[in-house]
Scaffold this motif. Structure first.
Motif, mmCIF file in Angstrom:
data_model
loop_
_atom_site.group_PDB
_atom_site.id
_atom_site.type_symbol
_atom_site.label_atom_id
_atom_site.label_comp_id
_atom_site.label_asym_id
_atom_site.label_seq_id
_atom_site.Cartn_x
_atom_site.Cartn_y
_atom_site.Cartn_z
ATOM 1 N N LEU A 1 60.837 45.695 46.899
ATOM 2 C CA LEU A 1 61.482 46.171 48.395
ATOM 3 C C LEU A 1 62.810 46.890 48.053
ATOM 4 O O LEU A 1 63.995 46.169 47.765
ATOM 5 N N ASP A 2 62.887 48.070 48.117
ATOM 6 C CA ASP A 2 63.962 48.963 47.839
ATOM 7 C C ASP A 2 65.230 48.813 48.666
ATOM 8 O O ASP A 2 66.299 48.868 48.279
ATOM 9 N N ASP A 3 64.892 48.306 49.983
ATOM 10 C CA ASP A 3 65.978 48.157 51.158
ATOM 11 C C ASP A 3 66.354 46.954 51.465
ATOM 12 O O ASP A 3 67.117 46.290 52.327
ATOM 13 N N LEU A 4 65.842 45.794 50.534
ATOM 14 C CA LEU A 4 66.254 44.257 50.707
ATOM 15 C C LEU A 4 67.204 44.186 50.187
ATOM 16 O O LEU A 4 67.615 44.692 48.922
ATOM 17 N N THR A 5 68.359 43.526 50.710
ATOM 18 C CA THR A 5 69.706 43.211 50.336
ATOM 19 C C THR A 5 69.644 41.916 49.540
ATOM 20 O O THR A 5 68.872 40.912 49.779
ATOM 21 N N PRO A 6 70.701 41.784 48.420
ATOM 22 C CA PRO A 6 70.833 40.567 47.971
ATOM 23 C C PRO A 6 71.010 39.285 48.845
ATOM 24 O O PRO A 6 70.583 38.246 48.671
ATOM 25 N N GLU A 7 71.920 39.842 49.787
ATOM 26 C CA GLU A 7 72.031 38.591 50.891
ATOM 27 C C GLU A 7 70.802 38.171 51.671
ATOM 28 O O GLU A 7 70.839 36.943 51.917
ATOM 29 N N GLU A 8 69.878 39.265 52.074
ATOM 30 C CA GLU A 8 68.720 38.923 52.502
ATOM 31 C C GLU A 8 67.917 37.993 51.770
ATOM 32 O O GLU A 8 67.265 37.207 52.191
#
Length: 133
Positions: free
Chosen positions: A100-107
């Motif tokens: 998932l290219d737009d999944l952030t580490p925080e999420e």
């Protein structure tokens, strides 16, 4: 809450969109395939995935009971997702969260993780060791 994510393999030949709710949890299991590939996944319904490019680059692999189709990019070898069907849930996809290219580490860090003992076909049980998964 469901959110739309964009995903791809390493070389970008395969691209997809997936709607998922990370608050519903993610999953890691200790079966031979997930362990070797460090496959961290989220399950979604069959209607929540849309392949936007590269369907012709997907290669299917099945093992064990052959009930799950594992899809890999034929160019770069990255496993993007798996597809299966169970009587209890119907058709589903298991999305490789690393794709998932737009999944952030925080999420990702905030998402709950459930562990299954796939190595012994006791999916309802947590393995005794999970740090390596």
């Amino acid at each position: 809450m469901k959110k739309a994510f964009h995903g791809s393999c390493h070389c970008g030949a395969v691209r997809f969109e997936a709607e998922l709710d990370l608050d519903q949890g993610t999953s890691k299991c200790n079966c031979s395939s997930c362990t070797k590939g460090r496959f961290w996944k989220a399950f979604i319904g069959a209607d929540a995935l849309r392949i936007t490019a590269g369907a012709d680059h997907l290669t299917e692999y099945r093992f064990g009971s052959k009930t799950i189709a594992h899809f890999f990019c034929s160019a770069c070898g990255v496993k993007t997702f798996g597809r299966g069907e169970m009587e209890i849930t119907g058709a589903f996809y298991a999305i490789n969260l690393a794709c998932l290219d737009d999944l952030t580490p925080e999420e990702l860090l905030a998402a709950p993780v459930e562990y299954q003992d796939g190595r012994h076909d006791h999916w309802e049980n947590k393995p005794t060791q999970v740090r390596h998964l």
